[in-house]
Design an enzyme around this catalytic site. Structure first.
Site, short mmCIF file in Angstrom:
data_model
loop_
_atom_site.label_atom_id
_atom_site.label_comp_id
_atom_site.label_asym_id
_atom_site.label_seq_id
_atom_site.Cartn_x
_atom_site.Cartn_y
_atom_site.Cartn_z
N HIS A 179 0.85 -1.20 0.00
CA HIS A 179 0.00 0.00 0.00
C HIS A 179 0.88 1.25 0.00
O HIS A 179 0.38 2.36 0.14
CB HIS A 179 -0.89 0.03 1.25
N ARG A 181 -9.18 3.04 -7.77
CA ARG A 181 -10.63 2.97 -7.63
C ARG A 181 -11.20 4.37 -7.37
O ARG A 181 -10.50 5.22 -6.80
CB ARG A 181 -10.98 2.04 -6.45
N TYR A 231 -10.25 -0.40 -11.20
CA TYR A 231 -11.20 -1.39 -10.66
C TYR A 231 -12.47 -1.44 -11.50
O TYR A 231 -12.97 -2.52 -11.84
CB TYR A 231 -11.52 -0.99 -9.20
N GLY A 235 -18.55 -5.44 -4.01
CA GLY A 235 -17.70 -5.51 -5.19
C GLY A 235 -18.34 -4.91 -6.43
O GLY A 235 -18.30 -5.50 -7.51
P1 A3P Z 1 -16.74 -3.01 -1.48
O1 A3P Z 1 -16.56 -2.77 -0.02
O2 A3P Z 1 -17.10 -1.77 -2.23
O3 A3P Z 1 -17.64 -4.14 -1.79
P2 A3P Z 1 -9.37 -4.29 -0.88
O4 A3P Z 1 -9.26 -5.67 -1.41
O5 A3P Z 1 -8.38 -3.33 -1.47
O6 A3P Z 1 -9.42 -4.28 0.60
O7 A3P Z 1 -10.77 -3.73 -1.42
C1 A3P Z 1 -11.98 -4.27 -0.93
C2 A3P Z 1 -13.05 -4.05 -1.97
O8 A3P Z 1 -12.86 -4.97 -3.05
C3 A3P Z 1 -14.42 -4.33 -1.39
O9 A3P Z 1 -15.30 -3.44 -2.06
C4 A3P Z 1 -14.63 -5.77 -1.79
O10 A3P Z 1 -15.97 -6.18 -1.78
C5 A3P Z 1 -14.03 -5.77 -3.19
N1 A3P Z 1 -13.66 -7.11 -3.64
C6 A3P Z 1 -13.08 -8.12 -2.91
N2 A3P Z 1 -12.95 -9.22 -3.65
C7 A3P Z 1 -13.45 -8.94 -4.88
C8 A3P Z 1 -13.62 -9.69 -6.08
N3 A3P Z 1 -13.25 -10.96 -6.16
N4 A3P Z 1 -14.16 -9.07 -7.14
C9 A3P Z 1 -14.54 -7.77 -7.09
N5 A3P Z 1 -14.42 -7.01 -5.98
C10 A3P Z 1 -13.89 -7.59 -4.88
#
Ligand code: A3P
Length: 368
Positions: free
Chosen positions: A147, A164, A240, A308
């Site tokens: 990060h 994103r 994203y 997601g």
């Molecule tokens: P939302 O909270 O908007 O649903 P990170 O992985 O950087 O922590 O980001 C988390 C975000 O990615 C969350 O968004 C989560 O639901 C989404 N996410 C996790 N797995 C995913 C997948 N396989 N496909 C698409 N989005 C995903």
């Protein structure tokens, strides 16, 4: 607001100070209102104290990058977990075909398949040499994540960045903290969404300012495209929202950039679609480790998987709150003189082959 020249100066001073970071940390501006960790400001970014004290120095002094490494970079809550799953499944498809019943992603959280670099150094009980030794044991090609802002990275890395919409990243962060508040020891009473919003707009949040994090990588991806020389960073910039629209196309671009493009025969066999399916939200949510387990860092596995989708911020924030974020971002980008636009720059994602790389073109054997 810092001008672009001031930011360049800050970046230079920041690089020079990594070695003495541990001494520097107590003197840096402190922010304690954004859970789960106290943040300090350095080089124009707010990062967890432990990341600055232990993580950053180790990344520069102890971590030994290899030419075949792929580093996945992101601002938190921008799709890191998804990117980790996709990159891991792609890089290791020779050993772990996506259809395998015992595929690591059917047993483990993506965060336990792809370690965070600086977070590992910052929060491990072991010392930096022991953490580095564990990284050395990972099979090539190593897929790692970070990060950290671009200006905090060592040189000569092949980086895939995921960007994103800031409003969705903010809301996703707040909901993540709420869901894992117990394990993170956070009192949500003291962290309403309005507070999270204000801190985000001031850039006083984990990895913030978010727009600056994004823009540094975006500029690096354009600056180095086609002009790369020895020692330069190679950055593939993904969005994203675009990945949601065209996961197969994005994955092919990423695989090519990683040096393990899908062969025509693999494409005909549906390997790309199989990886996309394996890494889909639906499939990952079914995995026991992601439903009831905890990651190696002790966070609830299910906290990483929510909706997601793009634009879900509007289910939690009012239009006025959304406008506040958009206005701050627009103003900051104007001051910086950046042509970056969160809505997309009208250009299709670059074909990875258009990106000059002096790194090995291919290191991954497709499954037979
Ligand atoms: P939302 O909270 O908007 O649903 P990170 O992985 O950087 O922590 O980001 C988390 C975000 O990615 C969350 O968004 C989560 O639901 C989404 N996410 C996790 N797995 C995913 C997948 N396989 N496909 C698409 N989005 C995903």
């Amino acid at each position: 607001m810092a001008s672009s020249h001031e930011e360049d100066e800050e970046e230079k001073q920041c690089l020079a100070s990594f070695a003495k970071m541990a001494e520097l940390v107590p003197t840096l501006p402190l922010e304690t209102r954004c859970p789960p960790l106290p943040l300090r400001q350095h080089g124009g970014f707010w990062l967890p104290e432990a990341t600055l004290r232990r993580g950053v120095p180790a990344v520069h002094a102890v971590f030994a990058p290899r030419p075949t490494d792929v580093l996945l970079a992101s601002y938190p809550k921008s799709g890191t977990t998804w990117l980790k799953a996709l990159a891991f499944a792609t890089a290791h498809r020779a050993v772990h075909p996506p259809s395998a019943h015992d595929h690591p992603l059917r047993r483990r959280n993506p965060h336990d398949c792809v370690p965070f670099l600086e977070i590992g150094f910052a929060f491990a009980d072991d010392d930096a040499d022991a953490v580095a030794a564990k990284l050395e044991e990972l099979p090539a090609p190593r897929v790692l994540a970070t990060h950290l802002p671009f200006s905090f990275l060592p040189e000569r890395l092949r980086v895939v960045y995921i960007c994103r919409d800031p409003k969705d990243a903010l809301v996703s962060f707040w909901l993540f903290i709420r869901k894992s508040s117990e394990s993170l020891g956070v009192d949500m009473e003291s962290f309403p969404l309005q507070e999270a919003l204000e801190l985000f707009c001031e850039g006083r949040c984990f990895g913030g300012p978010q727009w600056r994090h994004v823009v540094e990588y975006w500029e690096a991806s354009r600056r180095r495209r086609g002009t790369g020389g020895a020692g330069e960073q190679q950055v593939l910039f993904l969005r994203y929202e675009e990945m949601l629209r065209d996961a197969v196309g994005s994955l092919k671009t990423m695989a090519e950039f990683m040096g393990c493009a899908f062969s025509r025969e693999e494409e005909e066999r549906g390997v790309v679609e199989a990886i996309v399916e394996l890494c889909s939200m639906e499939k990952l949510k079914e995995v026991e480790a992601n439903r009831n387990g905890r990651t190696g860092l002790g966070v609830r596995g299910d906290a990483f998987f929510r909706k997601g989708v793009a634009g879900d911020w509007s289910s939690h924030m009012t239009p006025e709150m959304g406008k506040m974020v958009d206005q701050v971002v627009e103003d900051e980008l104007r001051v910086r003189g950046s042509a970056f636009c969160f809505a997309g720059d009208g250009e299709p994602a670059p074909a990875a082959s258009s990106i000059h790389t002096d790194l090995p073109p291919s290191f991954c054997t497709p499954p037979t």
